[in-house]
Design a protein around this motif. Structure first.
Motif, PDB file in Angstrom:
ATOM      1  N   HIS A   3       0.806  -1.202   0.000  1.00 29.55           N
ATOM      2  CA  HIS A   3       0.000   0.000   0.000  1.00 29.55           C
ATOM      3  C   HIS A   3       0.842   1.256   0.000  1.00 29.55           C
ATOM      4  CE1 HIS A   3      -3.598  -2.215   0.217  1.00 29.55           C
ATOM      5  NE2 HIS A   3      -3.123  -2.892   1.237  1.00 29.55           N
ATOM      6  N   ALA A   4       2.124   1.109  -0.186  1.00 27.47           N
ATOM      7  CA  ALA A   4       2.979   2.286  -0.186  1.00 27.47           C
ATOM      8  C   ALA A   4       2.999   2.948  -1.548  1.00 27.47           C
ATOM      9  CB  ALA A   4       4.385   1.892   0.212  1.00 27.47           C
ATOM     10  N   ARG A 430      -2.164  -3.229   9.688  1.00 23.49           N
ATOM     11  CA  ARG A 430      -2.364  -2.652  11.013  1.00 23.49           C
ATOM     12  C   ARG A 430      -1.224  -1.724  11.425  1.00 23.49           C
ATOM     13  NH1 ARG A 430      -6.528  -4.448   9.790  1.00 23.49           N
ATOM     14  NH2 ARG A 430      -7.818  -5.978  10.871  1.00 23.49           N
ATOM     15  N   ARG A 431      -0.258  -1.554  10.586  1.00 25.42           N
ATOM     16  CA  ARG A 431       0.883  -0.707  10.985  1.00 25.42           C
ATOM     17  C   ARG A 431       0.495   0.766  10.910  1.00 25.42           C
ATOM     18  NH1 ARG A 431       4.943  -3.237   6.874  1.00 25.42           N
ATOM     19  NH2 ARG A 431       2.953  -3.285   5.784  1.00 25.42           N
ATOM     20  N   LEU A 435      -1.255   3.011   7.975  1.00 24.23           N
ATOM     21  CA  LEU A 435      -2.645   3.441   8.167  1.00 24.23           C
ATOM     22  C   LEU A 435      -2.750   4.963   8.098  1.00 24.23           C
ATOM     23  CD1 LEU A 435      -3.804   1.029  11.033  1.00 24.23           C
ATOM     24  CD2 LEU A 435      -4.112   0.773   8.582  1.00 24.23           C
ATOM     25  N   ASP A 436      -1.710   5.626   8.587  1.00 22.82           N
ATOM     26  CA  ASP A 436      -1.725   7.086   8.507  1.00 22.82           C
ATOM     27  C   ASP A 436      -1.662   7.549   7.055  1.00 22.82           C
ATOM     28  OD1 ASP A 436      -1.903   7.246  11.193  1.00 22.82           O
ATOM     29  OD2 ASP A 436       0.218   7.715  11.553  1.00 22.82           O
ATOM     30  N   SER A 437      -0.857   6.830   6.271  1.00 22.34           N
ATOM     31  CA  SER A 437      -0.730   7.218   4.873  1.00 22.34           C
ATOM     32  C   SER A 437      -1.959   6.847   4.051  1.00 22.34           C
ATOM     33  CB  SER A 437       0.489   6.538   4.238  1.00 22.34           C
ATOM     34  OG  SER A 437       1.630   6.793   4.994  1.00 22.34           O
ATOM     35  N   PHE A 438      -2.595   5.768   4.433  1.00 21.38           N
ATOM     36  CA  PHE A 438      -3.757   5.297   3.667  1.00 21.38           C
ATOM     37  C   PHE A 438      -4.935   5.114   4.624  1.00 21.38           C
ATOM     38  CE2 PHE A 438       0.104   3.870   1.590  1.00 21.38           C
ATOM     39  CZ  PHE A 438      -0.078   4.326   0.294  1.00 21.38           C
ATOM     40  N   PRO A 439      -5.560   6.213   4.974  1.00 20.81           N
ATOM     41  CA  PRO A 439      -6.610   6.155   5.997  1.00 20.81           C
ATOM     42  C   PRO A 439      -7.759   5.203   5.667  1.00 20.81           C
ATOM     43  CG  PRO A 439      -6.120   8.433   5.360  1.00 20.81           C
ATOM     44  CD  PRO A 439      -5.352   7.556   4.445  1.00 20.81           C
ATOM     45  N   TRP A 440      -7.994   4.969   4.382  1.00 23.16           N
ATOM     46  CA  TRP A 440      -9.090   4.066   4.022  1.00 23.16           C
ATOM     47  C   TRP A 440      -8.864   2.645   4.549  1.00 23.16           C
ATOM     48  CZ3 TRP A 440      -7.316   0.104   0.974  1.00 23.16           C
ATOM     49  CH2 TRP A 440      -6.185   0.361   0.181  1.00 23.16           C
TER      50      TRP A 440
END
Ligand SMILES: C[S@@+](CC[C@H](N)C(=O)[O-])C[C@H]1O[C@@H](n2cnc3c(N)ncnc32)[C@H](O)[C@@H]1O
Length: 443
Positions: A3-4, A430-431, A435-440
């Motif tokens: 997801h990066a 869950r990291r 999660l901060d970068s991909f709030p969805w």
């Protein structure tokens, strides 16, 4: 799944409906309506042309499968031999079987009319019995049809069914020896694992293919979306001393608990820190050895993607939506792609990472001691790769199923899913930084 990177999102606010390729639409023509209401058992003689009574589940003898007493005794002493024999026979059947492990071979045949008004189902129970001294051992294929709700368009299912079996197996003889009716009932009542309101998933659109050399008809593959009605036990006859004893394994099968092996697979990212910026989803995959694994095998082998369609969403790119009702535990779709090793996946990630237009379709999971990845990055017409994420509102769950020693990823329904719902599963990330970068991913 990474997801990066940014993903190839399709941004459109329209609600386009794109059905999957035409193959899914193919074999629905072979539909008939049958009704059978009370279980009457008919069995045993060599008259090929006699048709069992209307409205009767019937037994069919498979003469080519009859064994000598000696063979039978040998088999009785060895459950492995029994299983092998059954497995051999199963491969000859023109339909799938489930519950093989329990020495019961229950097959579902879907019989329904085009408007889906009727949902009768037949169960084919493969029943090997120990014969009394002096009698030939026999293997019985029993067909039991559930009642359907309406009374229209009733025809005899038995002859047609016999024809189909005959076509597939070469020689099947209708059985007609009424005097054994009670014995047969006794056996069947002990062997048939009728579950109240048990439901078998359908995939009626699966096209005719050949598996194990025998033709498989779509309607044989999986039963329709129906509930199997409670069995009318009013005719049940208790096994008496003179009746042939059920085959040992069959009687044991009743007591067997569901063989479900669950291994929660560790988070593969736990022991992997060397991917640097290439971050992967934390996934927990349950490995379940399904008692009905054969059923799911055929869904996978037939690339079944029934009841799904692609729609373009407003905020997630493409998504997969249901066009039929799914029930909890139903097979949804395979997450199909290249099964590659962890090392290969790492290499590919590096390449993909260079192109920010490539989305993330890599699904890492651990199976046994090995970490695998299903790489579905290539645009194919398979639908599993297009299922979006939801943490809080997911309705699917990923599982690993082993087929021919190869782990396969599938998604099954984690709850009942209505027509028109988007299919969603939890990508498992869950990291915090991700999660901060991909709030969805949090939603
Ligand atoms: C496996 S693909 C799913 C199919 C993708 N929507 C497509 O059009 O190809 C995963 C990507 O879909 C998008 N996605 C999935 N779930 C999402 C969600 N809940 N919100 C926003 N984007 C999502 C993200 O770009 C994610 O990287």
């Amino acid at each position: 799944m990474t997801h990066a990177r940014s993903n190839a999102k399709v941004s459109s606010s329209s609600t386009t409906t794109v059905t999957n390729n035409g193959s899914k639409k193919s074999s629905t023509s072979n539909k008939r309506t049958y009704q059978v209401d009370s279980p009457v058992t008919v069995r045993a003689n060599d008259s090929e042309n006699q048709v069992p009574q209307e409205k009767s589940p019937s037994f069919y003898l498979l003469p080519q499968l009859l064994q000598s007493d000696e063979q039978q005794q040998q088999q009785s002493s060895s459950s492995i031999a029994v299983r092998q024999t059954r497995s051999k026979i199963r491969k000859q059947l023109p339909f799938n079987t489930i519950d093989e492990e329990n020495d019961e071979m229950v097959n579902q045949k879907s019989l329904q009319n085009e408007k889906h008004q009727y949902s009768p189902t037949s169960q084919l129970i493969f029943d090997s019995t120990k014969s009394p001294p002096g009698q030939k051992p026999r293997i019985i294929l029993k067909i039991r049809l559930n009642p359907c709700k309406d009374n229209q368009e009733q025809t005899s299912p038995t002859k047609e069914l016999a024809n189909e079996i005959t076509e597939a197996l070469g020689t099947v003889k209708l059985a007609n020896d009424i005097k054994h009716i009670e014995d047969s009932k006794s056996i069947s009542s002990r062997i048939i694992p009728f579950t109240r309101n048990k439901r078998i998933q359908s995939a009626t659109n699966v096209p005719l293919r050949k598996i194990h050399g025998a033709p498989l008809r779509g309607q044989f593959l999986h039963a329709p979306d129906i509930k199997i009605n409670d069995v009318d036990n009013s005719n049940e006859i208790i096994l008496n001393q003179s009746s042939p004893q059920p085959f040992p394994l069959a009687s044991i099968a009743e007591k067997l608990p569901t063989k479900q092996i669950e291994n929660i697979i560790d988070d593969v990212t736990n022991n992997d820190n060397d991917l640097g910026f290439l971050r992967r989803s934390k996934r927990r995959v349950k490995l379940i050895k399904y008692k009905t694994a054969m059923n799911f095998d055929s869904f996978i082998e037939q690339e079944c993607e029934d009841g799904l369609e692609i729609r373009t969403t407003t905020d997630k790119g493409r998504g997969i939506f249901s066009t039929k009702k799914f029930y909890r535990g139903d097979y949804i779709v395979e997450y199909a792609g290249d099964l590659i090793s962890y090392q290969q996946a790492k290499q590919r990630e590096l390449t993909y990472g260079l192109n920010c237009r490539i989305g993330c379709y890599m699904y890492y999971f651990k199976h046994g001691e090995k970490v695998y990845c299903v790489d579905a990055t290539d645009e194919t017409n398979r639908l599993g790769r297009l299922i979006n994420h939801s943490r809080k509102g997911c309705n699917c769950q990923a599982k690993v199923l082993v087929i021919k020693d190869q782990p396969r990823l599938i998604l099954i329904a984690s709850r009942d899913i209505n027509v028109g719902e988007e299919l969603l599963y939890d990508y498992g990330e869950r990291r915090k930084d991700i999660l901060d970068s991909f709030p969805w991913l949090n939603e």
